[in-house]
Structures are given as C-alpha cells and as structure tokens.
Design an enzyme around this catalytic site. Structure first.
Site, PDB file in Angstrom:
ATOM      1  N   GLY A   2       0.840  -1.156   0.101  1.00 14.57           N
ATOM      2  CA  GLY A   2       0.307   0.111  -0.216  1.00 14.57           C
ATOM      3  C   GLY A   2       0.636   1.109   0.096  1.00 14.57           C
ATOM      4  N   ARG A  18       0.938  -4.749  -6.292  1.00 13.75           N
ATOM      5  CA  ARG A  18       1.253  -6.374  -4.993  1.00 13.75           C
ATOM      6  C   ARG A  18       0.982  -7.020  -6.183  1.00 13.75           C
ATOM      7  NH1 ARG A  18      -0.645  -5.012  -0.162  1.00 13.75           N
ATOM      8  NH2 ARG A  18      -2.127  -2.713   0.128  1.00 13.75           N
ATOM      9  N   ASP A  42       5.554  -5.109   6.332  1.00 13.94           N
ATOM     10  CA  ASP A  42       5.665  -6.646   6.538  1.00 13.94           C
ATOM     11  C   ASP A  42       5.593  -7.306   5.265  1.00 13.94           C
ATOM     12  OD1 ASP A  42       3.645  -6.782   6.384  1.00 13.94           O
ATOM     13  OD2 ASP A  42       3.253  -8.406   8.125  1.00 13.94           O
ATOM     14  N   THR A  78       3.724   2.141   5.448  1.00 10.74           N
ATOM     15  CA  THR A  78       2.078   1.652   5.176  1.00 10.74           C
ATOM     16  C   THR A  78       1.550   2.241   6.711  1.00 10.74           C
ATOM     17  OG1 THR A  78       0.817   0.022   6.513  1.00 10.74           O
ATOM     18  CG2 THR A  78       3.280  -0.281   7.147  1.00 10.74           C
ATOM     19  N   ASP A  96      -0.932   1.520   7.901  1.00 10.58           N
ATOM     20  CA  ASP A  96      -1.246   0.999   9.912  1.00 10.58           C
ATOM     21  C   ASP A  96      -0.094   0.919  10.874  1.00 10.58           C
ATOM     22  OD1 ASP A  96      -2.887   0.100   7.610  1.00 10.58           O
ATOM     23  OD2 ASP A  96      -1.890  -2.051   7.221  1.00 10.58           O
ATOM     24  N   ASP A 144       2.161  -1.160  11.908  1.00 10.19           N
ATOM     25  CA  ASP A 144       1.468  -2.858  12.013  1.00 10.19           C
ATOM     26  C   ASP A 144       3.295  -3.328  11.841  1.00 10.19           C
ATOM     27  OD1 ASP A 144       1.821  -2.546   9.516  1.00 10.19           O
ATOM     28  OD2 ASP A 144       0.017  -4.474   9.236  1.00 10.19           O
ATOM     29  N   ARG A 151      -6.350  -2.269   8.286  1.00  5.28           N
ATOM     30  CA  ARG A 151      -6.035  -3.692   8.694  1.00  5.28           C
ATOM     31  C   ARG A 151      -6.355  -4.235   9.691  1.00  5.28           C
ATOM     32  NH1 ARG A 151      -3.309  -5.971   3.633  1.00  5.28           N
ATOM     33  NH2 ARG A 151      -1.315  -5.174   4.823  1.00  5.28           N
TER      34      ARG A 151
HETATM   35  P1  ATP Z   1       0.614  -2.707   3.205  1.00  5.69           P
HETATM   36  O1  ATP Z   1       0.975  -2.521   4.794  1.00  5.69           O
HETATM   37  O2  ATP Z   1       0.272  -1.668   3.078  1.00  5.69           O
HETATM   38  O3  ATP Z   1      -0.144  -3.437   3.117  1.00  5.69           O
HETATM   39  P2  ATP Z   1       2.874  -4.959   2.472  1.00  5.69           P
HETATM   40  O4  ATP Z   1       4.360  -4.867   1.963  1.00  5.69           O
HETATM   41  O5  ATP Z   1       2.749  -5.627   3.944  1.00  5.69           O
HETATM   42  O6  ATP Z   1       1.906  -3.442   2.548  1.00  5.69           O
HETATM   43  P3  ATP Z   1       1.596  -6.913   0.465  1.00  5.69           P
HETATM   44  O7  ATP Z   1       0.724  -7.152  -0.299  1.00  5.69           O
HETATM   45  O8  ATP Z   1       1.290  -7.806   2.122  1.00  5.69           O
HETATM   46  O9  ATP Z   1       1.561  -5.702   1.308  1.00  5.69           O
HETATM   47  O10 ATP Z   1       3.144  -7.461   0.603  1.00  5.69           O
HETATM   48  C1  ATP Z   1       3.492  -6.420  -1.027  1.00  5.69           C
HETATM   49  C2  ATP Z   1       4.259  -7.277  -1.592  1.00  5.69           C
HETATM   50  O11 ATP Z   1       5.180  -8.736  -1.415  1.00  5.69           O
HETATM   51  C3  ATP Z   1       3.286  -8.439  -2.141  1.00  5.69           C
HETATM   52  O12 ATP Z   1       2.239  -8.220  -3.391  1.00  5.69           O
HETATM   53  C4  ATP Z   1       4.428  -9.962  -2.922  1.00  5.69           C
HETATM   54  O13 ATP Z   1       5.034  -9.885  -4.352  1.00  5.69           O
HETATM   55  C5  ATP Z   1       5.552  -9.492  -1.909  1.00  5.69           C
HETATM   56  N1  ATP Z   1       5.105 -10.784  -0.916  1.00  5.69           N
HETATM   57  C6  ATP Z   1       4.456 -10.481   0.030  1.00  5.69           C
HETATM   58  N2  ATP Z   1       4.856 -12.293   0.720  1.00  5.69           N
HETATM   59  C7  ATP Z   1       5.338 -12.834   0.131  1.00  5.69           C
HETATM   60  C8  ATP Z   1       6.509 -13.615   0.288  1.00  5.69           C
HETATM   61  N3  ATP Z   1       5.960 -14.494   1.496  1.00  5.69           N
HETATM   62  N4  ATP Z   1       7.088 -13.816  -0.988  1.00  5.69           N
HETATM   63  C9  ATP Z   1       7.516 -13.553  -1.959  1.00  5.69           C
HETATM   64  N5  ATP Z   1       6.825 -12.316  -1.638  1.00  5.69           N
HETATM   65  C10 ATP Z   1       6.224 -11.581  -0.829  1.00  5.69           C
END
Ligand code: ATP
Length: 324
Positions: free
Chosen positions: A16, A77, A108, A131, A133, A135, A177
């Site tokens: 995000g 994503r 994360d 982020t 959040d 978190d 979230r």
């Molecule tokens: P936010 O907290 O704002 O949602 P985020 O980084 O947690 O941000 P995610 O969509 O959970 O957002 O993760 C971002 C991208 O990281 C995912 O779309 C995916 O491409 C990659 N990713 C997440 N988990 C994994 C994993 N276990 N292995 C490989 N790639 C991953």
C-alpha cells in the site's frame, strides 16, 4: 567504513502507498548522489523488478515531491513475485542491469518478499517501513501512520460537530487492517466514547453497557478499526437492539486516510530513514529494516520484523481507561 562493491542501488515502493514515501525516495537519491552512487527507481514494486520497469531518480526532481502523498514510483502487489519463477526473473533483471543492492519501502509483506528473494542471491537488501497501519515490529512509527491519523482526526472532528448538533450516535470506521493503532490514536485524540480494535477480540460488552446509560442528550462517538472482528454493522445492530429509537449513523473514512500531504513528522522521518538506509547498505548491512525505535534510528533483521505485531501494553491500558 564503506564496502567498495556497491556502485548501483535499486529502490522501489511496494504494497500500500503511504504519505512520506516520496520524502524517503528524495533522501535516498540525495545521499547516493553525494556518495557518487547510481540510483535506479524501480516502478510498481516487485512487478517492475520482474519486468525491468526502471526510471532514473534525481534528487532535484524529487525535492519538489516531498510534500506529496502517494509514491512517485507507483506501487503494486505482485502475485508473480510470490512464485519462484517470478523471483528468478527478478534476479536476472537485477544482474543484467548491474544493480548491486536494493532498498524497498513497504510493509511486512514486502519484507517477506525480500527474505524469500535473499534465498536466491547474496545481494544486500534494506527495508524502510512504509504503511499507514503502524503494524511492523522494530519501529515505533511506520511512514504514513502519523499523516493517516491526522487525516482521520480532521474528519472525525467534523463528524463530531454534526453529531453534537443532532445528539447522534456515530460509529466511525477507520483503516489499519489488523492493527488498531489508527483507531487508538485517532480515538484518544478526538475524545471518542469507545474504541474497538482487532487486538481486543470480541470484547465490546462494556460498550453496550455504556450505550444503555446514554441519554440522547449529547453526541456519542464510537471508533471501530476496519479489521475489528465485530465490525461497524454488528455494533450498530446490537445498539439498536438496546434502543430501537436511537439516532445512529455509520461513517467509513476509507481511502482519504491513505492520501494527502504527509505530516511534518512523516516528511522528516522519511528523509531520516532514507539517508540511514543508504548509509547502512554502504556499511555492509543486509536483510534488515531501518526503524525508529525509542527516538533513535535502528536496524532490525527482517525475520524479526515480520513476526506478529502487538499494540504496546501502555496503549492498551490507555484504551481501557478512556474507552470504558
Ligand atoms: P501494506 O502493509 O501497506 O499492505 P505490504 O508490503 O505488507 O504493505 P503486501 O501486499 O502484503 O503489502 O506485500 C507486498 C508484496 O510483497 C506482495 O504483493 C508480494 O509481491 C510480495 N510478498 C509478500 N509476501 C511474500 C512472500 N512470502 N514471498 C514472496 N513475496 C511476497
């Protein structure tokens, strides 16, 4: 002392978007330029890493974007990066373009992605928590959280004006979230009568008791975090069971909380984290996230960062005192 091998850093934003990401990008470009290191911006997170969707980052251009929300590099994503094939392709893209190190700004999930990627190669990866959040373990504040809370507060204050004029009960749903941080900070700041967060589970009996004592002579403000198990609709229906005549409205603040100009706090935090990320990567750090813990910049390994995140106990106690 700096390691001499790093001549070219790739940077991207992922997951995000959050206010303050542009400030971090500016600081990364500025620091790298000062040290004579090339920086390449990777657009749309891991998608751009797989496809080689690159752009040149110049601090002169980014300087004027510090006050803007969102991310100039765009974000995404990526389902493809979740698969080994996608990560292998991303590695080939890095090697073909002679990128020696990566800085990722995200949540994360983004750091989970970097950990999975690190199994394929020995390149240094550094994360910056971006982020709304709040978190993520290893930092007291994520980039964008303060701005999101300020946006929430501004809107809740407006809701209170109308709620008080009509003696209404308002249930306001905020983002976050699975994390109750936005709800707690914005609820405490606006004098909410109750704050429901995911971390408290189904504990809202106290709220219903409080509603029983409500005399419709004032506003009654309930903040609900979007990830809360109970949710705004169920809270509303339980309140109506107690008093079918109660004048009740639900307001969802939604995506306005993500956008808008970053607060001064997020701008400066973004700049400090951006500078630190470049400094640390040049000093040999790898697979770690830059955080802001106990008023100091610090580094935490990704495997610590991705562990279950908790709302601080002190805040949980505040919640009990002010919400019940
Ligand atoms: P936010 O907290 O704002 O949602 P985020 O980084 O947690 O941000 P995610 O969509 O959970 O957002 O993760 C971002 C991208 O990281 C995912 O779309 C995916 O491409 C990659 N990713 C997440 N988990 C994994 C994993 N276990 N292995 C490989 N790639 C991953």
């Amino acid at each position: 002392m700096y390691t001499t091998e790093i001549k070219h850093i790739g940077v991207f934003t992922s997951g995000g978007d959050s206010p303050g990401m542009n400030a971090a990008l500016y600081a990364i470009a500025k620091t790298a330029e000062a040290k004579g290191i090339k920086v390449t911006g990777i657009r749309k997170g891991y998608e751009g890493l797989i496809d080689g969707d690159f752009t040149t980052l110049k601090s002169h251009d980014l300087q004027k974007k510090v006050q803007r929300g969102g991310t100039m590099l765009k974000t995404a994503r990526s389902k493809r990066f979740m698969e080994p094939e996608g990560r292998n392709k991303a590695l080939q893209t890095l090697l073909t373009n002679n990128i020696d190190a990566l800085i990722a700004i995200g949540g994360d999930g983004t750091f989970r992605g970097l950990l999975a990627f690190s199994e394929l190669c020995n390149l240094p990866f550094i994360g910056i928590p971006g982020t709304i959040d709040n978190d993520i373990s290893g930092t007291d504040y994520t980039l964008g959280f303060d701005s999101a809370v300020n946006t929430a507060i501004e809107n809740i204050d407006k809701i209170r004006d109308t709620a008080e004029s009509h003696n209404r009960v308002f249930i306001v749903e905020v983002m976050g979230r699975d994390s109750g941080y936005i709800a707690i900070h914005s609820g405490l700041s606006t004098g909410a009568d109750a704050i429901l967060i995911p971390e408290s589970g189904k504990d809202f009996i106290y709220l219903l008791d409080k509603v029983k004592g409500y005399n419709s002579e004032d506003a009654f403000l309930i903040l609900v975090s979007e990830g809360d198990e109970i949710g705004a609709e169920l809270v509303a229906s339980k309140i109506r069971e107690i008093n079918a005549n109660i004048d009740l409205r639900i307001a969802r603040l939604g995506h306005v909380q993500r956008g808008g100009n970053p607060s001064a706090f997020d701008r400066v935090l973004g700049i400090r984290m951006g500078v630190e990320a470049v400094e640390r990567i040049l000093s040999g750090a790898k697979n770690k996230m830059v955080g802001f813990l106990n008023n100091q910049l610090n580094l935490t390994p990704f495997d610590e960062v991705i562990k279950q995140h908790q709302v601080k106990e002190e805040l949980q106690e505040l919640l009990k005192l002010f919400s019940k």
